[in-house]
Design an enzyme around this catalytic site. Structure first.
Site, PDB file in Angstrom:
ATOM      1  N   GLU A  19       0.831  -1.208   0.000  1.00  0.00           N
ATOM      2  CA  GLU A  19       0.000   0.000   0.000  1.00  0.00           C
ATOM      3  C   GLU A  19       0.862   1.254   0.000  1.00  0.00           C
ATOM      4  O   GLU A  19       1.855   1.330   0.728  1.00  0.00           O
ATOM      5  CB  GLU A  19      -0.913  -0.011   1.234  1.00  0.00           C
ATOM      6  CG  GLU A  19      -1.904   1.137   1.250  1.00  0.00           C
ATOM      7  CD  GLU A  19      -2.990   0.934   2.283  1.00  0.00           C
ATOM      8  OE1 GLU A  19      -3.664  -0.111   2.259  1.00  0.00           O
ATOM      9  OE2 GLU A  19      -3.159   1.824   3.126  1.00  0.00           O
ATOM     10  N   ALA A  53      -7.104  12.152   3.096  1.00  0.00           N
ATOM     11  CA  ALA A  53      -8.215  12.575   3.943  1.00  0.00           C
ATOM     12  C   ALA A  53      -8.518  14.063   3.745  1.00  0.00           C
ATOM     13  O   ALA A  53      -9.670  14.481   3.747  1.00  0.00           O
ATOM     14  CB  ALA A  53      -7.891  12.282   5.396  1.00  0.00           C
ATOM     15  N   HIS A  79      -8.147   3.660  -3.562  1.00  0.00           N
ATOM     16  CA  HIS A  79      -8.964   3.868  -2.363  1.00  0.00           C
ATOM     17  C   HIS A  79      -9.898   5.057  -2.604  1.00  0.00           C
ATOM     18  O   HIS A  79      -9.585   5.951  -3.405  1.00  0.00           O
ATOM     19  CB  HIS A  79      -8.086   4.170  -1.146  1.00  0.00           C
ATOM     20  CG  HIS A  79      -7.306   2.994  -0.663  1.00  0.00           C
ATOM     21  ND1 HIS A  79      -7.046   2.773   0.675  1.00  0.00           N
ATOM     22  CD2 HIS A  79      -6.718   1.971  -1.322  1.00  0.00           C
ATOM     23  CE1 HIS A  79      -6.328   1.665   0.809  1.00  0.00           C
ATOM     24  NE2 HIS A  79      -6.112   1.163  -0.392  1.00  0.00           N
ATOM     25  N   GLY A 110     -14.154   6.741   5.679  1.00  0.00           N
ATOM     26  CA  GLY A 110     -13.198   7.818   5.942  1.00  0.00           C
ATOM     27  C   GLY A 110     -13.335   8.332   7.358  1.00  0.00           C
ATOM     28  O   GLY A 110     -14.298   8.006   8.069  1.00  0.00           O
ATOM     29  N   ALA A 129     -19.588   3.013   5.350  1.00  0.00           N
ATOM     30  CA  ALA A 129     -19.148   2.361   4.106  1.00  0.00           C
ATOM     31  C   ALA A 129     -20.216   1.414   3.560  1.00  0.00           C
ATOM     32  O   ALA A 129     -20.289   1.190   2.353  1.00  0.00           O
ATOM     33  CB  ALA A 129     -17.836   1.614   4.352  1.00  0.00           C
ATOM     34  N   HIS A 154     -13.411  -1.083  15.411  1.00  0.00           N
ATOM     35  CA  HIS A 154     -13.354   0.315  14.967  1.00  0.00           C
ATOM     36  C   HIS A 154     -13.656   1.204  16.181  1.00  0.00           C
ATOM     37  O   HIS A 154     -14.554   0.894  16.976  1.00  0.00           O
ATOM     38  CB  HIS A 154     -14.382   0.569  13.848  1.00  0.00           C
ATOM     39  CG  HIS A 154     -14.248   1.942  13.274  1.00  0.00           C
ATOM     40  ND1 HIS A 154     -14.858   3.034  13.842  1.00  0.00           N
ATOM     41  CD2 HIS A 154     -13.528   2.410  12.232  1.00  0.00           C
ATOM     42  CE1 HIS A 154     -14.531   4.121  13.146  1.00  0.00           C
ATOM     43  NE2 HIS A 154     -13.722   3.756  12.162  1.00  0.00           N
ATOM     44  N   LYS A 170     -21.935  -4.815   5.641  1.00  0.00           N
ATOM     45  CA  LYS A 170     -21.082  -4.208   4.606  1.00  0.00           C
ATOM     46  C   LYS A 170     -20.735  -5.239   3.523  1.00  0.00           C
ATOM     47  O   LYS A 170     -20.739  -4.917   2.342  1.00  0.00           O
ATOM     48  CB  LYS A 170     -19.812  -3.651   5.280  1.00  0.00           C
ATOM     49  CG  LYS A 170     -18.876  -2.963   4.344  1.00  0.00           C
ATOM     50  CD  LYS A 170     -17.991  -1.941   5.043  1.00  0.00           C
ATOM     51  CE  LYS A 170     -16.764  -2.519   5.684  1.00  0.00           C
ATOM     52  NZ  LYS A 170     -15.864  -1.465   6.198  1.00  0.00           N
ATOM     53  N   GLN A 181      -7.147  -3.306   9.406  1.00  0.00           N
ATOM     54  CA  GLN A 181      -6.313  -2.266  10.032  1.00  0.00           C
ATOM     55  C   GLN A 181      -5.064  -2.949  10.594  1.00  0.00           C
ATOM     56  O   GLN A 181      -5.088  -4.160  10.869  1.00  0.00           O
ATOM     57  CB  GLN A 181      -7.136  -1.627  11.168  1.00  0.00           C
ATOM     58  CG  GLN A 181      -6.461  -0.522  11.936  1.00  0.00           C
ATOM     59  CD  GLN A 181      -6.130   0.655  11.035  1.00  0.00           C
ATOM     60  OE1 GLN A 181      -5.242   0.538  10.188  1.00  0.00           O
ATOM     61  NE2 GLN A 181      -6.815   1.759  11.188  1.00  0.00           N
ATOM     62  N   GLN A 217       7.201   5.384  16.508  1.00  0.00           N
ATOM     63  CA  GLN A 217       6.066   4.884  15.728  1.00  0.00           C
ATOM     64  C   GLN A 217       5.148   4.022  16.628  1.00  0.00           C
ATOM     65  O   GLN A 217       3.931   4.104  16.546  1.00  0.00           O
ATOM     66  CB  GLN A 217       6.655   4.002  14.633  1.00  0.00           C
ATOM     67  CG  GLN A 217       5.900   3.956  13.364  1.00  0.00           C
ATOM     68  CD  GLN A 217       6.548   2.938  12.416  1.00  0.00           C
ATOM     69  OE1 GLN A 217       7.313   2.061  12.815  1.00  0.00           O
ATOM     70  NE2 GLN A 217       6.224   3.065  11.164  1.00  0.00           N
TER      71      GLN A 217
END
Ligand SMILES: Cc1cc2nc3c(=O)[nH]c(=O)nc-3n(C[C@H](O)[C@H](O)[C@H](O)COP(=O)(O)OP(=O)(O)OC[C@H]3O[C@@H](n4cnc5c(N)ncnc54)[C@H](O)[C@@H]3O)c2cc1C
Length: 293
Positions: A19, A53, A79, A110, A129, A154, A170, A181, A217
């Site tokens: 990605e 975004a 995306h 989003g 979504a 989420h 969905k 994720q 990170q």
């Protein structure tokens, strides 16, 4: 160019994908194309490009997807999110993407724009979504559609069970595959996957994996995404926080083992979040392919 569902449907072994995100500067564009060039030597099964975004890079997503398809013949996913747009604007954008020959779409709700606490549906737009994907299907745009999923739930969902119930809706709305994720504890993914299968979701669920390149990170993933990390990993990496080579070796080792275990558990592939850097993603996939390319 192949549809992602065909790739998973016909794969003889693990499907590897990368990605990228659309850069904001010309230097970033050059760096991205170098990264794609380097990673293309690993023969990835597909790549995906995120949707900015903030809006400034949104047009670039489909451009980069087309460019990668044209220059490297790698299937690519564009995306897309429904933030800040009503149905007519969404339809116009989707028709433009489709007219560029792009047939793989990652359809997402989003996140709320910066400073806006919770997600608010744009008037005439979509609340999640599921609604976006139902709309895309109703317009017969012939996309192969991917959706996001969240092994650690989420943040907007009350419970993991609620989130998985919504995920089922969905998928029923027309999602062909799911990409997770990032997560760092495989038993969390396993528990999530068991729930997903229990409610009858049958589409491929692909683990999204982030190479760890710095200690800061980890702090960021903990605070922003609420990610859980194995305490042994934190200890091992903290010990060598200021020794970059050893840090790299240990984190690479962790990610390769994490991916191997996921593949052994039956994951159909590995989707690596590259952050437009080739080094770690290259080394991880090369190791997973047994050094043979
Ligand atoms: C693999 C991956 C790639 C991503 N790429 C991007 C990107 O390119 N650009 C970007 O801006 N963001 C991206 N994101 C982030 C994503 O936009 C955010 O995580 C966002 O908050 C949720 O998007 P979603 O489509 O997964 O949401 P949804 O599936 O809509 O879920 C959001 C919330 O709504 C609930 N929900 C869903 N369907 C229903 C329903 N039918 N009824 C009631 N509640 C429901 C869910 O339980 C959840 O709580 C990505 C995320 C992932 C996992």
């Amino acid at each position: 160019m192949k549809r992602i569902s065909e790739i998973y449907g016909s794969a003889k072994g693990p499907v590897y994908s990368f990605e990228f995100f659309p850069p904001k500067t010309p230097e970033g564009d050059t760096k991205l194309m170098e990264t794609v060039q380097e990673l293309s030597s690993l023969h990835p099964d597909f790549v995906s490009v995120t949707y900015g975004a903030g809006g400034s890079t949104q047009e670039k997503t489909a451009e980069i997807v087309s460019l990668i398809g044209k220059n490297h013949s790698i299937p690519a996913v564009s995306h897309f999110t429904c933030v800040g747009a009503d149905q007519s604007k969404i339809l116009e954008s989707l028709k433009r993407i489709r007219s560029e020959g792009i047939q793989n779409l990652m359809a997402l709700r989003g996140d709320p724009p910066r400073g806006q606490g919770e997600f608010k549906k744009t008037p005439g737009g979509f609340a999640n979504a599921t609604e976006l994907i139902s709309f895309i299907r109703s317009e017969n745009l012939d996309f192969c559609i991917g959706g996001g999923c969240y092994p650690e739930k989420h943040p907007d969902a009350k419970t993991l069970e609620d989130d998985v119930r919504h995920l089922k809706l969905k998928v029923e709305a027309g999602t062909d595959f799911l990409v997770s994720q990032l997560f760092f504890v495989n038993s969390t993914f396993e528990k999530f996957l068991n729930l997903v299968r229990k409610v009858g979701i049958g589409v491929p669920v692909i683990p999204g994996i982030m190479p760890i390149t710095s200690f800061s990170q980890i702090e960021r993933f903990r605070s922003i995404a609420g990610c859980e990390f194995p305490s042994s990993l934190i200890r091992d990496l903290q010990e060598v926080e200021h020794r970059p080579e050893e840090f790299y070796r240990r984190s690479l080792n962790f990610t390769v083992n994490q991916c191997r275990e996921l593949l052994d558990m039956g994951a159909p592939g590995i989707h690596l979040f590259t952050l437009n850097q080739s080094h770690a993603s290259y080394d991880i996939v090369r190791e997973l392919k047994g050094g043979s390319l």
